[in-house]
Enzyme design. Structure first.
Site, short mmCIF file in Angstrom:
data_model
loop_
_atom_site.label_atom_id
_atom_site.label_comp_id
_atom_site.label_asym_id
_atom_site.label_seq_id
_atom_site.Cartn_x
_atom_site.Cartn_y
_atom_site.Cartn_z
N GLU A 103 0.86 -1.18 0.00
CA GLU A 103 0.00 0.00 0.00
C GLU A 103 0.89 1.23 0.00
O GLU A 103 1.91 1.24 0.68
CB GLU A 103 -0.86 0.03 1.26
CG GLU A 103 -2.09 -0.83 1.15
CD GLU A 103 -2.70 -1.18 2.49
OE1 GLU A 103 -2.30 -0.56 3.50
OE2 GLU A 103 -3.54 -2.08 2.53
N TYR A 115 7.72 1.52 -7.90
CA TYR A 115 6.93 0.28 -7.98
C TYR A 115 6.46 0.01 -9.41
O TYR A 115 6.52 -1.13 -9.88
CB TYR A 115 5.72 0.36 -7.03
CG TYR A 115 6.09 0.56 -5.57
CD1 TYR A 115 7.21 -0.08 -5.02
CD2 TYR A 115 5.35 1.38 -4.73
CE1 TYR A 115 7.56 0.11 -3.69
CE2 TYR A 115 5.69 1.57 -3.41
CZ TYR A 115 6.80 0.94 -2.90
OH TYR A 115 7.15 1.12 -1.58
C1 LIG Z 1 10.73 5.52 -2.15
C2 LIG Z 1 12.21 5.30 -1.77
C3 LIG Z 1 12.32 4.02 -0.95
C4 LIG Z 1 13.02 5.15 -3.06
O1 LIG Z 1 14.36 4.80 -2.68
P1 LIG Z 1 15.61 5.26 -3.56
O2 LIG Z 1 16.76 4.42 -3.14
O3 LIG Z 1 15.77 6.72 -3.48
O4 LIG Z 1 15.11 4.87 -5.03
P2 LIG Z 1 16.02 4.46 -6.27
O5 LIG Z 1 17.25 5.32 -6.32
O6 LIG Z 1 16.21 2.99 -6.28
O7 LIG Z 1 15.06 4.92 -7.46
C5 LIG Z 1 14.42 3.98 -8.27
C6 LIG Z 1 13.34 4.69 -9.09
O8 LIG Z 1 12.32 5.21 -8.23
C7 LIG Z 1 11.84 6.46 -8.76
N1 LIG Z 1 12.19 7.53 -7.83
C8 LIG Z 1 12.92 7.42 -6.69
N2 LIG Z 1 12.98 8.61 -6.07
C9 LIG Z 1 12.28 9.48 -6.82
C10 LIG Z 1 11.96 10.85 -6.68
N3 LIG Z 1 12.39 11.57 -5.64
N4 LIG Z 1 11.19 11.41 -7.63
C11 LIG Z 1 10.74 10.70 -8.68
N5 LIG Z 1 11.01 9.37 -8.87
C12 LIG Z 1 11.76 8.79 -7.95
C13 LIG Z 1 12.54 6.65 -10.10
O9 LIG Z 1 11.75 5.99 -11.07
C14 LIG Z 1 13.84 5.90 -9.85
O10 LIG Z 1 14.45 5.47 -11.02
P3 LIG Z 1 15.54 6.44 -11.75
O11 LIG Z 1 16.49 6.91 -10.67
O12 LIG Z 1 16.16 5.55 -12.76
O13 LIG Z 1 14.74 7.57 -12.31
C15 LIG Z 1 12.77 6.52 -0.98
O14 LIG Z 1 12.47 7.71 -1.70
C16 LIG Z 1 12.22 6.64 0.44
O15 LIG Z 1 12.74 6.05 1.38
N6 LIG Z 1 11.16 7.45 0.59
C17 LIG Z 1 10.56 7.69 1.93
C18 LIG Z 1 9.87 6.47 2.46
C19 LIG Z 1 8.82 5.95 1.50
O16 LIG Z 1 8.06 6.71 0.90
N7 LIG Z 1 8.75 4.62 1.38
C20 LIG Z 1 7.78 3.95 0.55
C21 LIG Z 1 6.53 3.76 1.33
S1 LIG Z 1 5.32 2.84 0.42
#
Ligand SMILES: CC(C)(COP(=O)(O)OP(=O)(O)OC[C@H]1O[C@@H](n2cnc3c(N)ncnc32)[C@H](O)[C@@H]1OP(=O)(O)O)[C@@H](O)C(=O)NCCC(=O)NCCS
Length: 146
Positions: A103, A115
């Site tokens: 979710e 996702y």
């Molecule tokens: C969501 C989260 C886990 C992503 O982790 P991350 O290590 O930064 O993500 P990645 O570097 O592996 O990014 C993978 C893809 O996600 C998307 N993405 C990640 N961060 C993004 C941002 N700030 N804006 C837009 N797209 C984003 C992009 O598609 C990215 O691919 P790309 O870098 O080739 O464009 C991180 O932002 C986080 O911890 N957020 C706060 C907690 C949260 O929201 N958790 C999910 C709850 S359901």
């Protein structure tokens, strides 16, 4: 250099600090600790010798639910979230799990893009599920068929 391995009790304090830094509405410490144990497949990501993120996933028979995914803001956008999910899905496949559910807040475009890029599909929506500073917002229920 990044490595993914199992989240250990010795990681919980640092992981919980990441929880509070990365989420606008973090779990309580008690909730964080209750989401550990034998029903869970929880992973940690280490980057340059530091705990950088984690995934919390519950496995019940052939279904799994991703309850939490967080990457420390200092380490975001380096592919760690993607790597955690990729390792998680491999380990779930090895356990014959068929579906991974999650979710996500409809406003969480970063997570939703991640996702979707991994082939999760939106299955349904829970209206007014999460609190926001100004009211409530929907949860998207997403699923990945493994
Ligand atoms: C969501 C989260 C886990 C992503 O982790 P991350 O290590 O930064 O993500 P990645 O570097 O592996 O990014 C993978 C893809 O996600 C998307 N993405 C990640 N961060 C993004 C941002 N700030 N804006 C837009 N797209 C984003 C992009 O598609 C990215 O691919 P790309 O870098 O080739 O464009 C991180 O932002 C986080 O911890 N957020 C706060 C907690 C949260 O929201 N958790 C999910 C709850 S359901």
């Amino acid at each position: 250099m990044m490595t993914i391995s199992s989240l250990q009790p010795s990681d919980w304090a640092l992981a919980y600090a990441i929880e509070t830094r990365s989420h606008a509405y973090p779990w309580s410490e008690q909730t964080f600790q209750s989401n550990q144990g034998e029903r869970f497949l929880n992973l940690r990501a280490e980057c340059d010798g530091q705990l950088a993120g984690f995934a919390i996933c519950q496995v019940v028979l052939d279904e799994a639910s991703l309850f939490n995914l967080a990457v420390d803001p200092a380490f975001q956008r380096r592919g760690i979230g993607r790597q955690l999910l990729s390792e998680l899905t491999e380990q779930l496949l090895a356990r014959q799990v068929t579906t991974l559910w999650l979710e996500v807040r409809e406003s969480n475009s970063a997570a939703i893009q991640l996702y979707q890029s991994l082939d999760f599909n939106e299955v349904s929506r829970r209206r007014n599920y999460y609190p926001t500073p100004t009211g409530r917002e929907d949860a998207l229920l997403m699923a990945l068929v493994l």
